[in-house]
Enzyme design. Sequence first.
Site, PDB file in Angstrom:
ATOM      1  N   HIS A 295      40.970  40.190  36.144  1.00 55.57           N
ATOM      2  CA  HIS A 295      41.336  40.654  34.806  1.00 55.57           C
ATOM      3  C   HIS A 295      40.095  40.693  33.917  1.00 55.57           C
ATOM      4  O   HIS A 295      39.443  39.665  33.711  1.00 55.57           O
ATOM      5  CB  HIS A 295      42.363  39.704  34.179  1.00 55.57           C
ATOM      6  CG  HIS A 295      43.728  39.795  34.797  1.00 55.57           C
ATOM      7  ND1 HIS A 295      44.531  38.698  34.998  1.00 55.57           N
ATOM      8  CD2 HIS A 295      44.432  40.858  35.248  1.00 55.57           C
ATOM      9  CE1 HIS A 295      45.679  39.076  35.545  1.00 55.57           C
ATOM     10  NE2 HIS A 295      45.638  40.385  35.702  1.00 55.57           N
ATOM     11  N   TYR A 468      38.638  35.196  34.252  1.00 56.66           N
ATOM     12  CA  TYR A 468      38.583  34.142  35.267  1.00 56.66           C
ATOM     13  C   TYR A 468      39.816  34.111  36.166  1.00 56.66           C
ATOM     14  O   TYR A 468      40.329  33.053  36.500  1.00 56.66           O
ATOM     15  CB  TYR A 468      38.338  32.765  34.617  1.00 56.66           C
ATOM     16  CG  TYR A 468      37.487  32.847  33.384  1.00 56.66           C
ATOM     17  CD1 TYR A 468      36.219  33.468  33.432  1.00 56.66           C
ATOM     18  CD2 TYR A 468      37.924  32.381  32.153  1.00 56.66           C
ATOM     19  CE1 TYR A 468      35.440  33.586  32.296  1.00 56.66           C
ATOM     20  CE2 TYR A 468      37.148  32.502  31.019  1.00 56.66           C
ATOM     21  CZ  TYR A 468      35.905  33.110  31.093  1.00 56.66           C
ATOM     22  OH  TYR A 468      35.134  33.243  29.959  1.00 56.66           O
ATOM     23  N   HIS A 469      40.248  35.305  36.606  1.00 56.24           N
ATOM     24  CA  HIS A 469      41.400  35.421  37.494  1.00 56.24           C
ATOM     25  C   HIS A 469      41.066  36.218  38.751  1.00 56.24           C
ATOM     26  O   HIS A 469      41.788  37.136  39.121  1.00 56.24           O
ATOM     27  CB  HIS A 469      42.568  36.102  36.761  1.00 56.24           C
ATOM     28  CG  HIS A 469      43.028  35.392  35.541  1.00 56.24           C
ATOM     29  ND1 HIS A 469      43.712  36.032  34.515  1.00 56.24           N
ATOM     30  CD2 HIS A 469      42.922  34.093  35.164  1.00 56.24           C
ATOM     31  CE1 HIS A 469      44.005  35.156  33.561  1.00 56.24           C
ATOM     32  NE2 HIS A 469      43.525  33.976  33.940  1.00 56.24           N
ATOM     33  N   PRO A 470      39.981  35.914  39.475  1.00 60.45           N
ATOM     34  CA  PRO A 470      39.648  36.697  40.661  1.00 60.45           C
ATOM     35  C   PRO A 470      40.643  36.448  41.792  1.00 60.45           C
ATOM     36  O   PRO A 470      41.077  35.314  42.022  1.00 60.45           O
ATOM     37  CB  PRO A 470      38.248  36.187  41.043  1.00 60.45           C
ATOM     38  CG  PRO A 470      38.202  34.786  40.514  1.00 60.45           C
ATOM     39  CD  PRO A 470      38.995  34.830  39.239  1.00 60.45           C
TER      40      PRO A 470
END
Length: 532
Positions: A295, A468-470
């Site tokens: 994101h 920080y949503h890999p």
Amino acid sequence: MAEQRFDFIVVGAGSAGSPVAARLSESGKHKVLLLEAGGEDRNPWIHVPIGYAKTFLDGRVNWKYETEPEPELNNRRIYWPRGKVLGGSSSINGLIYIRGIPSDFDHWRQLGNEGWSYDDVLPFFRKAEDQERGADDLHGKDGPLGVRDASFRTPLSDAYIDAAQEAGLPYNPDFNGRQQEGTGYYQLTTRGGRRCSAARAYLKPARKRANLTIVTQALSERLLLEGKRVVGVRYRRGEAVETALAAREVIVCGGAINSPQLLQVSGIGPGEVLRRAGVEVAHDLPGVGRNLHDHLQVRSQYKAKGTTLNDTLGKWQHRMVAGARYALTRTGPLTIGAGLVGVFARTRPELEDPDIQMHFIPFSTDKMGVTLHPFPGFTVTMNQSRPESRGTLEIRSADPREAPAIRPNYMTTDTDRRTVIAGLRLVRRIAEAKALAPYLLEETQPGRAVQTDDEFLDFARQVGSSIYHPVGTCRMGHDPGAVVDPRLKVHGLEGLRVADASVMPTVVSGNTNAACIMIGEKCADMALSEAA
């Protein structure tokens, strides 16, 4: 140490690995080893909710990754914090509890992943959850993960909710309820005013079990193969290299970066990538490290009238008061997460589900983890919920200590760019609502000079960053590009599963921590059912 033997070895004590290890060891029947590259979660800032601002740049608990230069973001390298400590990223994240929406998981099922529809995964969300509001058909009460309402609210945050409703969004008291669209306060993964990380939720009660061994400061260097079966892990503690063997399975839970990295340095992955890095190919699996997505967030900022947390936490005298309040009562501004108010909205009326998410934050700063602005201010982040852009993760060498090359390829599709522009326009429309007029002085970023679509897009290219949503680098599926099957077993190998954000075929619509915990719960359930 001599060679060690276990039934299960779990690599990574993060959001998924903690529940996997805890559940596998729960019955006492199985001998379980949990390896964590980071240390114990003793840093006090881990346990204070707002402490994420302190751990954000702390290399003692954070891998502090960076991407390669991003073409659509003016060739900037984007900072990617990842937890390197018991609890993984759940020990340093913003604490927001969002599961995603039913259609996220139904889509996984439609892609051929049996057992991953919303109806299939809901029991595992409920099993994990200790919901402050009590149990119902969507929520659980007796799980290990504390889920609590935001205890700190301000007139400004109330006004932001009113402003979003003026802009046409409904009030939503539960983003994890029957619909996600709307505005309201986020729930957080806390208990008793303290962070409830996966380590605190799952590992703290499990550590007393004689059949669970937790080894910290243990960097897994390589998976050990005998033919097409993974039989153990070689790991390093300081200068000592040790070996552990698994009679049943190795379950890799390193996350979207470290899981594909470990597979690749072990010779499992795209042949051309491995050979280029000097790694002998043990199992040519093209999808390892592909399908990377995340994101992208774009932050708008405002000068405010009156008082915000810039004042409350910006001066040492006020910090002392807030700290004393927290120490005595576990309340006050130190209990906030990385978003106080949430907004989920559709940028196009024909969409069935929200395609953007916002986080209202009652402070402002030039960069997360650094000094707050000297004036009253607040921040609104906006990110696209379902990005189309896809990237890659590739090792540079056979050395597991060397960070891989991370290329998320943000905003490389027209849909992604159009959604970012529309999302930024909605952020501005909410800020212009009458409810915020008593509190808003001016928009400082992007500023009123930005008006056209091209100008909004240029602003996103200048300041856009990860939220920080890999996910996605060991994608679940049946096609040739998939890495694991719906039982989370690595295609073409025996004795190896992956369970973490990397298995998500597509990112969930929201913060990823709750879904990672669910994946850990479901993985343990599947492994135990086969070990019975």
